[in-house]
Scaffold this active site. Sequence first.
Site: not given
Length: 568
Positions: A122, A208, A287, A297
């Site tokens: 997103g 990253r 996810d 994440d």
Amino acid sequence: MSKKLKDLPVSSTFTSNLPPDPLVPTVQAMKKADDRILHVPRFVEGGGLFTYLTPSLKANSQLLAYSPSSVKSLGLEESETQTEAFQQLVVGSNVDVNKCCPWAQCYGGYQFGDWAGQLGDGRVVSLCELTNPETGKRFEIQVKGAGRTPYSRFADGKAVLRSSIREYLCCEALYALGIPTTQALAISNLEGVVAQRETVEPCAVVCRMAPSWIRIGTFDLQGINNQIESLRKLADYCLNFVLKDGFHGGDTGNRYEKLLRDVAYRNAKTVAKWQAYGFMNGVLNTDNTSILGLSIDYGPFGFLDVYNPSFTPNHDDVFLRYSYRNQPDIIIWNLSKLASALVELIGACDKVDDLQYMEQLHNSTDLLKKAFAYTSEVFEKIVEEYKNIVQNDFYDLMFKRVGLPSDSSNKILITDLLQILEDYELDMPNCFSFLSRNSPSSMENEEYAAKLMQACICLNPNNERVRNESVKAFTNWVGRYSEATKTQEDSSRLASMKKVNPHFTLRNWVLEEVIKEAYIGKFELFKKVCKMAACPFEDTWGFSKEEEDYLCYNTTPSKSQIQCSCSS
């Protein structure tokens, strides 16, 4: 031999081998596409796994830091970090779509146990893949905080400086500890760009990298949407391009069964290290579970200070789903969702490439029941293998942390030590740091126990009962520990322990102080913590002893068990 950025081979195996967003099927289509197609949230259908697009957020930027270890992983000369080309790359500007067109990945996920639907990148854009010419290792380069994509849902596509600092430093810390992780290449300030969170906050971009950013959630979405061909292409891509190095799929079953076994193996190896070092991701949704077993994440993460197995660093996790204690089982739950997505491909066994049979299987209740039964049986065996790996690897690392031979008879010393830490709410990092810097043979057991207690007393510093009882418990433990280590030479044992027991742990209170300084434009503490996180086993980093001791050992009640929100 180190190279310049222009010398690194550029590729995009992900977009070359996987089905695109049907509304943006080619780079040429992307060039002609309306902004509403590329940068406005929408559902991507038809089994598309990515959308071609370029970063939409444009602003002047300032490089705050780069990671020497990541620069080395790419095979770059460190001087390249000062070039305009590097500093443009790490914020996603000046992209040449004809050389390699960027993309955003489409995936779904189960969040806190419930299906969340389509998620996707997103605010992340993958720029390209770069390969280290010497090692042959390929890395997918991403920028996070690059603006809206079709997967932004209700968000603004931005990343605030606070969360960007946290992710950058966590990547550095885990990489230095030897915990499998995605890597941060750089972090850059965006001049004049702000975002509305609880308050108005400045924004940043983290660049990253990882060999792949495919998650269990990437499989979830295609499985839920019944996109079997897209799922097969995704699985074959992973087998051919992502999982080949160090593959542990075993000798039984078809290639998709082996894929599931390999993903479980990789995640088990990582979970064992999380548990040994007290690391908590904080939000282990599917996810956020990498098929490579990479820590990924970083949101409301944390390291245990007080050894409290029920602790979660995520203050939204009211049922403790993602607590330290539950992490191994949550990864099993996530792996079960991967098995569910692959059930037809695994359950078809040796007929998986017979397209006529696969059509029959897909439409036959009886054949589907057999496929489910077979996959369930396979998964049960994989879970047992997973549990054994987690337990064995956890104890192997813990033996090293306490300087004991890998002997099952020594397990009780580890479990008893952790029980003392839990019973008296003592600090885990300080305990192991003390053990690796002080030999019990250098003093009487009770004196050693008292100093150990003083090093890790945390929530109850003025409680005489806790102090006295913990010293008594430690004295008993130290006597047994001394006996178990007496055949080893002290200096070599302590030297080995210091290689696996960090002097510095990236605690949440340290991050809070770094962020507080950064938000008034002061980055001196950030740069110091960058150095400490990247080299956590050092005795000193060249700062004052007072400052180093403060950052390494401070464990007062107000600085312990700090929780974070998912706001970023």
